[in-house]
Design a protein around this motif. Structure first.
Motif, PDB file in Angstrom:
ATOM      1  N   ALA A 131       0.863  -1.183   0.000  1.00 31.75           N
ATOM      2  CA  ALA A 131       0.000   0.000   0.000  1.00 31.75           C
ATOM      3  C   ALA A 131       0.896   1.229   0.000  1.00 31.75           C
ATOM      4  O   ALA A 131       2.073   1.137   0.325  1.00 31.75           O
ATOM      5  CB  ALA A 131      -0.887   0.013   1.257  1.00 31.75           C
ATOM      6  N   PRO A 132       0.341   2.391  -0.337  1.00 30.53           N
ATOM      7  CA  PRO A 132       1.129   3.620  -0.192  1.00 30.53           C
ATOM      8  C   PRO A 132       1.084   4.127   1.251  1.00 30.53           C
ATOM      9  O   PRO A 132       0.068   4.010   1.933  1.00 30.53           O
ATOM     10  CB  PRO A 132       0.447   4.607  -1.138  1.00 30.53           C
ATOM     11  CG  PRO A 132      -0.926   4.084  -1.346  1.00 30.53           C
ATOM     12  CD  PRO A 132      -0.895   2.609  -1.077  1.00 30.53           C
ATOM     13  N   TYR A 133       2.213   4.672   1.703  1.00 32.41           N
ATOM     14  CA  TYR A 133       2.342   5.267   3.030  1.00 32.41           C
ATOM     15  C   TYR A 133       2.914   6.663   2.841  1.00 32.41           C
ATOM     16  O   TYR A 133       3.843   6.852   2.066  1.00 32.41           O
ATOM     17  CB  TYR A 133       3.281   4.449   3.921  1.00 32.41           C
ATOM     18  CG  TYR A 133       2.761   3.067   4.210  1.00 32.41           C
ATOM     19  CD1 TYR A 133       2.018   2.815   5.352  1.00 32.41           C
ATOM     20  CD2 TYR A 133       3.009   2.020   3.326  1.00 32.41           C
ATOM     21  CE1 TYR A 133       1.530   1.548   5.614  1.00 32.41           C
ATOM     22  CE2 TYR A 133       2.517   0.741   3.583  1.00 32.41           C
ATOM     23  CZ  TYR A 133       1.783   0.514   4.722  1.00 32.41           C
ATOM     24  OH  TYR A 133       1.297  -0.741   4.977  1.00 32.41           O
ATOM     25  N   VAL A 134       2.382   7.637   3.560  1.00 31.83           N
ATOM     26  CA  VAL A 134       2.849   9.009   3.431  1.00 31.83           C
ATOM     27  C   VAL A 134       3.951   9.254   4.459  1.00 31.83           C
ATOM     28  O   VAL A 134       3.757   9.043   5.645  1.00 31.83           O
ATOM     29  CB  VAL A 134       1.695  10.018   3.609  1.00 31.83           C
ATOM     30  CG1 VAL A 134       2.216  11.441   3.565  1.00 31.83           C
ATOM     31  CG2 VAL A 134       0.630   9.783   2.547  1.00 31.83           C
ATOM     32  N   GLY A 135       5.109   9.690   3.968  1.00 27.21           N
ATOM     33  CA  GLY A 135       6.247  10.018   4.811  1.00 27.21           C
ATOM     34  C   GLY A 135       6.332  11.516   4.976  1.00 27.21           C
ATOM     35  O   GLY A 135       5.324  12.190   4.869  1.00 27.21           O
ATOM     36  N   PRO A 136       7.472  12.069   5.244  1.00 26.49           N
ATOM     37  CA  PRO A 136       8.765  11.401   5.233  1.00 26.49           C
ATOM     38  C   PRO A 136       8.961  10.507   6.446  1.00 26.49           C
ATOM     39  O   PRO A 136       8.243  10.593   7.432  1.00 26.49           O
ATOM     40  CB  PRO A 136       9.758  12.553   5.221  1.00 26.49           C
ATOM     41  CG  PRO A 136       9.047  13.681   5.878  1.00 26.49           C
ATOM     42  CD  PRO A 136       7.602  13.504   5.528  1.00 26.49           C
ATOM     43  N   ILE A 143       6.521   4.220  -0.140  1.00 28.69           N
ATOM     44  CA  ILE A 143       6.612   5.299   0.839  1.00 28.69           C
ATOM     45  C   ILE A 143       6.734   6.592   0.054  1.00 28.69           C
ATOM     46  O   ILE A 143       7.652   6.765  -0.745  1.00 28.69           O
ATOM     47  CB  ILE A 143       7.804   5.104   1.793  1.00 28.69           C
ATOM     48  CG1 ILE A 143       7.612   3.796   2.575  1.00 28.69           C
ATOM     49  CG2 ILE A 143       7.935   6.297   2.747  1.00 28.69           C
ATOM     50  CD1 ILE A 143       8.768   3.411   3.453  1.00 28.69           C
ATOM     51  N   GLN A 144       5.769   7.470   0.247  1.00 26.36           N
ATOM     52  CA  GLN A 144       5.756   8.748  -0.453  1.00 26.36           C
ATOM     53  C   GLN A 144       6.502   9.782   0.383  1.00 26.36           C
ATOM     54  O   GLN A 144       6.197   9.960   1.549  1.00 26.36           O
ATOM     55  CB  GLN A 144       4.319   9.198  -0.709  1.00 26.36           C
ATOM     56  CG  GLN A 144       3.566   8.237  -1.592  1.00 26.36           C
ATOM     57  CD  GLN A 144       2.088   8.549  -1.673  1.00 26.36           C
ATOM     58  OE1 GLN A 144       1.505   9.122  -0.761  1.00 26.36           O
ATOM     59  NE2 GLN A 144       1.477   8.155  -2.767  1.00 26.36           N
ATOM     60  N   LEU A 152      10.472  -2.561  -1.319  1.00 18.85           N
ATOM     61  CA  LEU A 152       9.576  -1.402  -1.318  1.00 18.85           C
ATOM     62  C   LEU A 152      10.095  -0.332  -2.263  1.00 18.85           C
ATOM     63  O   LEU A 152      11.179  -0.444  -2.818  1.00 18.85           O
ATOM     64  CB  LEU A 152       9.380  -0.839   0.093  1.00 18.85           C
ATOM     65  CG  LEU A 152      10.569  -0.410   0.923  1.00 18.85           C
ATOM     66  CD1 LEU A 152      11.082   0.958   0.532  1.00 18.85           C
ATOM     67  CD2 LEU A 152      10.169  -0.388   2.383  1.00 18.85           C
ATOM     68  N   GLY A 153       9.302   0.706  -2.442  1.00 19.12           N
ATOM     69  CA  GLY A 153       9.684   1.836  -3.276  1.00 19.12           C
ATOM     70  C   GLY A 153       9.538   3.130  -2.510  1.00 19.12           C
ATOM     71  O   GLY A 153       8.753   3.234  -1.555  1.00 19.12           O
ATOM     72  N   VAL A 154      10.315   4.121  -2.945  1.00 23.82           N
ATOM     73  CA  VAL A 154      10.243   5.461  -2.381  1.00 23.82           C
ATOM     74  C   VAL A 154       9.881   6.401  -3.521  1.00 23.82           C
ATOM     75  O   VAL A 154      10.599   6.479  -4.516  1.00 23.82           O
ATOM     76  CB  VAL A 154      11.582   5.874  -1.728  1.00 23.82           C
ATOM     77  CG1 VAL A 154      11.478   7.275  -1.154  1.00 23.82           C
ATOM     78  CG2 VAL A 154      11.995   4.873  -0.654  1.00 23.82           C
ATOM     79  N   ASP A 155       8.762   7.070  -3.388  1.00 24.79           N
ATOM     80  CA  ASP A 155       8.266   7.953  -4.450  1.00 24.79           C
ATOM     81  C   ASP A 155       8.410   9.402  -4.014  1.00 24.79           C
ATOM     82  O   ASP A 155       7.710   9.870  -3.118  1.00 24.79           O
ATOM     83  CB  ASP A 155       6.807   7.628  -4.741  1.00 24.79           C
ATOM     84  CG  ASP A 155       6.258   8.322  -5.983  1.00 24.79           C
ATOM     85  OD1 ASP A 155       6.871   9.321  -6.435  1.00 24.79           O
ATOM     86  OD2 ASP A 155       5.227   7.872  -6.499  1.00 24.79           O
ATOM     87  N   VAL A 156       9.355  10.092  -4.638  1.00 19.22           N
ATOM     88  CA  VAL A 156       9.529  11.529  -4.418  1.00 19.22           C
ATOM     89  C   VAL A 156       9.297  12.256  -5.748  1.00 19.22           C
ATOM     90  O   VAL A 156       9.845  13.306  -6.016  1.00 19.22           O
ATOM     91  CB  VAL A 156      10.918  11.865  -3.826  1.00 19.22           C
ATOM     92  CG1 VAL A 156      11.025  11.357  -2.403  1.00 19.22           C
ATOM     93  CG2 VAL A 156      12.053  11.327  -4.676  1.00 19.22           C
ATOM     94  N   GLY A 157       8.453  11.664  -6.563  1.00 15.69           N
ATOM     95  CA  GLY A 157       8.182  12.180  -7.899  1.00 15.69           C
ATOM     96  C   GLY A 157       7.211  13.337  -7.928  1.00 15.69           C
ATOM     97  O   GLY A 157       6.692  13.788  -6.902  1.00 15.69           O
ATOM     98  N   SER A 158       6.946  13.801  -9.142  1.00 12.52           N
ATOM     99  CA  SER A 158       6.134  14.995  -9.332  1.00 12.52           C
ATOM    100  C   SER A 158       4.697  14.826  -8.857  1.00 12.52           C
ATOM    101  O   SER A 158       4.061  15.794  -8.460  1.00 12.52           O
ATOM    102  CB  SER A 158       6.156  15.425 -10.805  1.00 12.52           C
ATOM    103  OG  SER A 158       5.669  14.379 -11.618  1.00 12.52           O
TER     104      SER A 158
END
Length: 186
Positions: free
Chosen positions: A14-19, A54-55, A72-78
């Motif tokens: 699932a997506p998780y909101v970080g940081p 992880i966003q 997992l993935g880390v999404d710091v994209g647009s």
């Protein structure tokens, strides 16, 4: 909350909101699966899909030796943050401290924001790091590696504005004779 000696944090797909910032030693971040990119080149991806995401950035600080991150993935994209350059995964000590020792990572994707030139997919100031199947797309620097005795097996980068992979030895990063060397990349 984890004890001062560390432990594991398990994430579902699932997506998780970080940081997310980790300042304890021996912490493992365990995802339920490496995500994929929503577009295939030559079309630039705009999001990670599937798996654990992880966003916003994930940072292990100078006290987080022995850390591990996998699947997992880390999404710091647009789509996550269109205006700010964020490093994706940083295992990084302050310039006055030695490299972080004994960390590892496997099956980790980072998606950046190609319009922000100064961010890193992976920013590693490490010694004795072992990484397998790491990917960074659409970010300024795919993987920047500082430190000694590191082993990266299987790194893929694409669409990175400045460089895909760089082994660095910035003078400001080292003290007391510490330098970048004896790194293996396959």
């Amino acid at each position: 909350s984890l004890p001062s000696t560390g432990g594991s944090i398990m994430f579902q797909a699932a997506p998780y909101v970080g940081p997310l910032t980790i300042a304890k030693p021996h912490v493992s971040l365990l995802g339920a699966g490496m995500p994929s990119y929503n577009q295939v080149y030559p079309t630039a991806p705009t999001a990670l899909v599937g798996g654990t995401i992880i966003q916003h950035n994930v940072t292990f600080t100078s006290t987080a030796g022995g850390c591990h991150i996998s699947n997992l993935g880390v999404d710091v994209g647009s789509a996550v943050d269109p205006s700010t350059a964020e490093d994706g995964l940083a295992i990084f000590a302050a310039t006055t401290q030695p490299a972080i020792d004994g960390c590892s990572g496997e099956n980790v994707d980072v998606l950046g924001n190609a319009s922000n030139d100064f961010a890193h997919g992976f920013l590693l100031n490490t010694s004795n790091f072992h990484g397998t199947n790491l990917q960074a797309k659409d970010i300024g620097h795919g993987l920047a590696l500082f430190g000694t005795n590191n082993n990266i097996e299987g790194f893929t980068g694409a669409g990175n504005n400045i460089d895909c992979f760089v082994v660095k030895g910035d003078e400001a990063m080292w003290y007391d004779g510490n330098s970048s060397g004896n790194n293996f990349v396959n």
